[in-house]
Design an enzyme around this catalytic site. Structure first.
Site, PDB file in Angstrom:
ATOM      1  N   GLU A 177      -6.092  19.129 -14.095  1.00  0.00           N
ATOM      2  CA  GLU A 177      -6.428  17.717 -14.276  1.00  0.00           C
ATOM      3  C   GLU A 177      -5.974  17.123 -15.603  1.00  0.00           C
ATOM      4  O   GLU A 177      -5.599  15.953 -15.662  1.00  0.00           O
ATOM      5  CB  GLU A 177      -7.928  17.513 -14.096  1.00  0.00           C
ATOM      6  N   TYR A 199     -10.446  16.223 -17.131  1.00  0.00           N
ATOM      7  CA  TYR A 199      -9.475  15.142 -16.980  1.00  0.00           C
ATOM      8  C   TYR A 199      -9.076  14.551 -18.336  1.00  0.00           C
ATOM      9  O   TYR A 199      -7.902  14.564 -18.725  1.00  0.00           O
ATOM     10  CB  TYR A 199     -10.054  14.041 -16.095  1.00  0.00           C
ATOM     11  N   GLN A 208     -11.574  20.842  -1.384  1.00  0.00           N
ATOM     12  CA  GLN A 208     -11.800  21.167  -2.797  1.00  0.00           C
ATOM     13  C   GLN A 208     -13.275  20.948  -3.144  1.00  0.00           C
ATOM     14  O   GLN A 208     -13.862  19.962  -2.685  1.00  0.00           O
ATOM     15  CB  GLN A 208     -10.937  20.267  -3.686  1.00  0.00           C
ATOM     16  N   GLU A 219      -5.256  15.303  -3.482  1.00  0.00           N
ATOM     17  CA  GLU A 219      -3.820  15.546  -3.559  1.00  0.00           C
ATOM     18  C   GLU A 219      -3.305  16.523  -2.518  1.00  0.00           C
ATOM     19  O   GLU A 219      -2.465  17.380  -2.815  1.00  0.00           O
ATOM     20  CB  GLU A 219      -3.484  16.057  -4.969  1.00  0.00           C
ATOM     21  N   ASN A 220      -3.760  16.417  -1.279  1.00  0.00           N
ATOM     22  CA  ASN A 220      -3.282  17.337  -0.249  1.00  0.00           C
ATOM     23  C   ASN A 220      -1.767  17.255  -0.146  1.00  0.00           C
ATOM     24  O   ASN A 220      -1.201  16.165  -0.050  1.00  0.00           O
ATOM     25  CB  ASN A 220      -3.932  16.996   1.085  1.00  0.00           C
ATOM     26  N   GLY A 257     -11.795   9.327  -5.159  1.00  0.00           N
ATOM     27  CA  GLY A 257     -10.754   8.313  -5.199  1.00  0.00           C
ATOM     28  C   GLY A 257      -9.549   8.757  -4.381  1.00  0.00           C
ATOM     29  O   GLY A 257      -8.976   7.985  -3.621  1.00  0.00           O
ATOM     30  N   GLY A 258      -9.181  10.007  -4.568  1.00  0.00           N
ATOM     31  CA  GLY A 258      -8.060  10.550  -3.827  1.00  0.00           C
ATOM     32  C   GLY A 258      -8.127  12.063  -3.810  1.00  0.00           C
ATOM     33  O   GLY A 258      -8.866  12.679  -4.582  1.00  0.00           O
ATOM     34  N   HIS A 298      -1.889   9.304 -10.048  1.00  0.00           N
ATOM     35  CA  HIS A 298      -2.606  10.533 -10.386  1.00  0.00           C
ATOM     36  C   HIS A 298      -2.411  11.578  -9.291  1.00  0.00           C
ATOM     37  O   HIS A 298      -2.048  12.728  -9.570  1.00  0.00           O
ATOM     38  CB  HIS A 298      -4.089  10.228 -10.576  1.00  0.00           C
ATOM     39  N   GLU A 299      -2.638  11.175  -8.039  1.00  0.00           N
ATOM     40  CA  GLU A 299      -2.507  12.143  -6.941  1.00  0.00           C
ATOM     41  C   GLU A 299      -1.061  12.593  -6.780  1.00  0.00           C
ATOM     42  O   GLU A 299      -0.796  13.763  -6.473  1.00  0.00           O
ATOM     43  CB  GLU A 299      -3.035  11.536  -5.639  1.00  0.00           C
ATOM     44  N   ASP A 312     -18.121  22.491  -8.394  1.00  0.00           N
ATOM     45  CA  ASP A 312     -18.134  21.033  -8.497  1.00  0.00           C
ATOM     46  C   ASP A 312     -18.768  20.568  -9.797  1.00  0.00           C
ATOM     47  O   ASP A 312     -18.529  19.436 -10.239  1.00  0.00           O
ATOM     48  CB  ASP A 312     -18.891  20.422  -7.311  1.00  0.00           C
ATOM     49  N   HIS A 334      -0.182  15.287  -9.209  1.00  0.00           N
ATOM     50  CA  HIS A 334      -0.674  16.599  -8.790  1.00  0.00           C
ATOM     51  C   HIS A 334       0.388  17.382  -8.004  1.00  0.00           C
ATOM     52  O   HIS A 334       0.265  18.606  -7.877  1.00  0.00           O
ATOM     53  CB  HIS A 334      -1.919  16.447  -7.925  1.00  0.00           C
TER      54      HIS A 334
END
Length: 612
Positions: free
Chosen positions: A321, A386, A144, A274-275, A271-272, A298-299, A378, A302
């Protein structure tokens, strides 16, 4: 009669300005990937076979690439017969890379591309053993927003989904994992096979290879990590199954079968991530007291908002988000109570105000619906998507009530599962299913100001926190002259969030000797909590508190999470000798950072150097 998803979805989604395949009528539908991982050369090499939808609709297939070497391309007919076909690579663009155009014939059902990645591929981070928790090298991807094209020729748009299978060869003593069905033990041959049956966009393609072990937490959840990290991680994430169950109670069944976490080395830039089926997380959330696990919530969220219903383009990023932040805090409220969730809302709102101030309250970039064409997407990864997105849903909740909003969100996820959603279509759906049912509701919501207006609309509810109010009382005593040692009893049992709030509200004018008194009592400099350190170090840098100097350097050398390191370099640069110190630390730390982080820091330090 209830309306169908097809009543709302447009026949043609908006053209994605960040993909060469944006308006191509030929779409990929299934990927068969075969790759060999070469740690010595820092390359992936093999073939990507794309099965196509509607291949007769155009004379060419258009894919995204960046820094890939394309060796051969074959066209495959319905009988599986492969023949070489012509292809061209377009002119390189600094953001978008190169368009790969493959000639199709009426008989073409699939194309097979033999290729290899470049050692500097932006999605790939190759870590030396000394950059890990063990003695082996490590590889992980971060696709991403539009970096999948640096390790896979693909239609790199969030609005285009596909299923995939993969065969990956790695050194026999290492384990390979993907955003797919995963092994739980090592293969003695180093060969691994993967399958992802649910269609995903390219930015959710993920690969990791390293000295990894697995520990189950429940029948459908577990942890992958380096052996030295695994015991700590399994303790930290003990509530993972409860999180999944709470999410299902809120917004419907989990549709991805398993939910596992992979704890990466500390250079991971986020931080993470979400794959699907395998969330990547930073070790900076291993606080020891499970106080930073809202990031996992959070992840996990997702898995519904983003992975299940996906923003059609990166201009629609808030649809991923904003819903996810709202959902995350509902999960945390379900597990730990309203007072806990209130702290997260207050911290999130503070971050939003900081971002608006930083970007500029009148900036177009503070709109929810972004305009990122011609720019790196990005640039849209800010708290606007968010926290302003979450604030819109909180405002809607205050107007229609939580039960009605929950029913709306649950139906939204169910109705548009495995599909892309753009802002205009979502607003049409929101009006039809919720706002138009009550005269004047849209005007009271002030929807246009939220989506296509700057800053934070005045009707946003202001979050409050009883636990933070008690922190503020302690801060008032400190400012009134109470010695830090006399503040110990009321701070006993504070969570990470309370300490972060305390440090954020700490006077910015404290002298080094005052910080020393605080440090002697609360031991901030030696904390093992990354959130606390990241909130403490700007104070120490500003005041010239020398005892924290080495700790700051160690943190910047060890941690690559962009959320932490960018503000610390900014704080360092604001000090009298900061430019030289920042460059010295960065020269040593840069090899440990992912390209997502170095891209930001390269620009930051270059701009500051120009001013001098």
């Amino acid at each position: 009669m209830a309306s169908l998803a097809s009543d709302f979805l447009p026949t043609v989604l908006p053209i994605d300005p960040h993909s060469h395949a944006g308006n191509s009528p030929v779409r990929v539908r299934h990927l068969a990937l075969a790759l060999t991982v070469d740690f010595d050369q820092r390359t992936l090499a093999g073939t990507a076979t794309w099965h196509l939808t509607n291949p007769g609709a155009a004379a060419e297939l258009v894919l995204d690439t960046r820094d890939l070497t394309v060796e051969t391309v074959e066209a495959i007919d319905a009988a599986g017969q492969a023949t070489p076909t012509d292809f061209t690579l377009g002119s390189p663009d600094a953001i978008l890379g190169q368009a790969l155009r493959v000639v199709l014939t009426p008989a073409t059902a699939a194309v097979r591309i033999r290729y290899r990645t470049a050692p500097q591929a932006a999605a790939l981070q190759w870590l030396k053993p000394e950059q890990t928790a063990g003695t082996e090298p490590f590889l992980f991807t971060q696709s991403q927003a539009i970096l999948a094209r640096t390790w896979l020729p693909c239609q790199d748009s969030p609005g285009i989904r596909f299923t995939y299978e993969a065969m990956v060869r790695v050194p026999a003593h290492l384990l390979a994992l993907m955003s797919a069905e995963n092994p739980q033990e090592r293969s003695p041959t180093g060969e691994y096979r993967f399958r992802m049956a649910q269609p995903i966009p390219a930015y959710l393609m993920a690969l990791a290879v390293g000295d990894l072990a697995f520990a189950p937490l429940s029948g459908r959840t577990g942890i992958y990590a380096e052996p030295a990290t695994l015991p700590v991680a399994t303790h930290e994430f003990a509530d993972l199954e409860n999180m999944v169950a709470a999410a299902e109670q809120l917004y419907g069944p989990y549709r991805w079968e398993r939910y596992d976490l992979l704890v990466l080395p500390p250079s991971f830039p986020f931080g993470g991530m979400e794959n699907p089926r395998l969330t990547f997380v930073t070790p900076t959330i291993l606080a020891g007291d499970r106080s930073l696990t809202s990031l996992v919530a959070h992840e996990l969220a997702h898995s519904w908002s983003g992975n299940l219903v996906t923003n059609a383009t990166w201009n629609d990023f808030w649809l991923n988000e904003g819903f996810t932040v709202y959902f995350e805090r509902r999960i945390m409220e379900h597990l730990y109570g309203p007072e806990y969730a209130d702290m997260l809302q207050v911290l999130g709102r503070a971050a939003l105000h900081h971002t608006i101030e930083e970007i500029g309250a009148a900036s177009r970039d503070t709109h929810l619906h972004l305009a990122l064409a011609g720019r790196d997407p990005d640039e849209g990864l800010t708290e606007i998507a968010y926290e302003k997105g979450c604030a819109l849903l909180l405002t809607l909740e205050s107007l229609v009530g939580r039960p009605r909003l929950d029913a709306f969100i649950k139906e939204y996820f169910a109705r548009f599962s495995f599909q892309a959603m753009d802002t205009a279509t979502f607003l049409h759906y929101l009006r039809a299913e919720l706002l138009d049912q009550e005269p004047g509701l849209e005007a009271r919501l002030n929807l246009a100001a939220w989506v296509d207006g700057p800053g934070l609309p005045p009707n946003a509810p202001t979050p409050t926190s009883e636990r933070f109010a008690k922190v503020d009382q302690v801060l008032a005593r400190l400012e009134a002259g109470t010695a830090p040692a006399d503040l110990l009893p009321p701070t006993t049992g504070w969570s990470s969030h309370e300490w972060v709030h305390f440090l954020h509200r700490l006077s910015p004018t404290l002298a080094a000797e005052q910080l020393a008194a605080l440090d002697a009592t609360f031991h901030f400099t030696t904390s093992g909590n990354a959130e606390i350190l990241a909130a403490w170090f700007p104070h120490t840098l500003r005041a010239g508190y020398a005892p924290a100097g080495e700790a700051v350097k160690k943190f910047l050398l060890h941690v690559g999470r962009r959320k932490f390191v960018v503000p610390l370099y900014q704080a360092l640069l604001a000090t009298p000798d900061g430019l030289a110190r920042a460059h010295a630390i960065y020269a040593e730390a840069r090899p440990n950072y992912h390209s997502v982080t170095t891209g930001t820091l390269d620009a930051l330090l270059a701009n500051r150097a120009e001013r001098h």
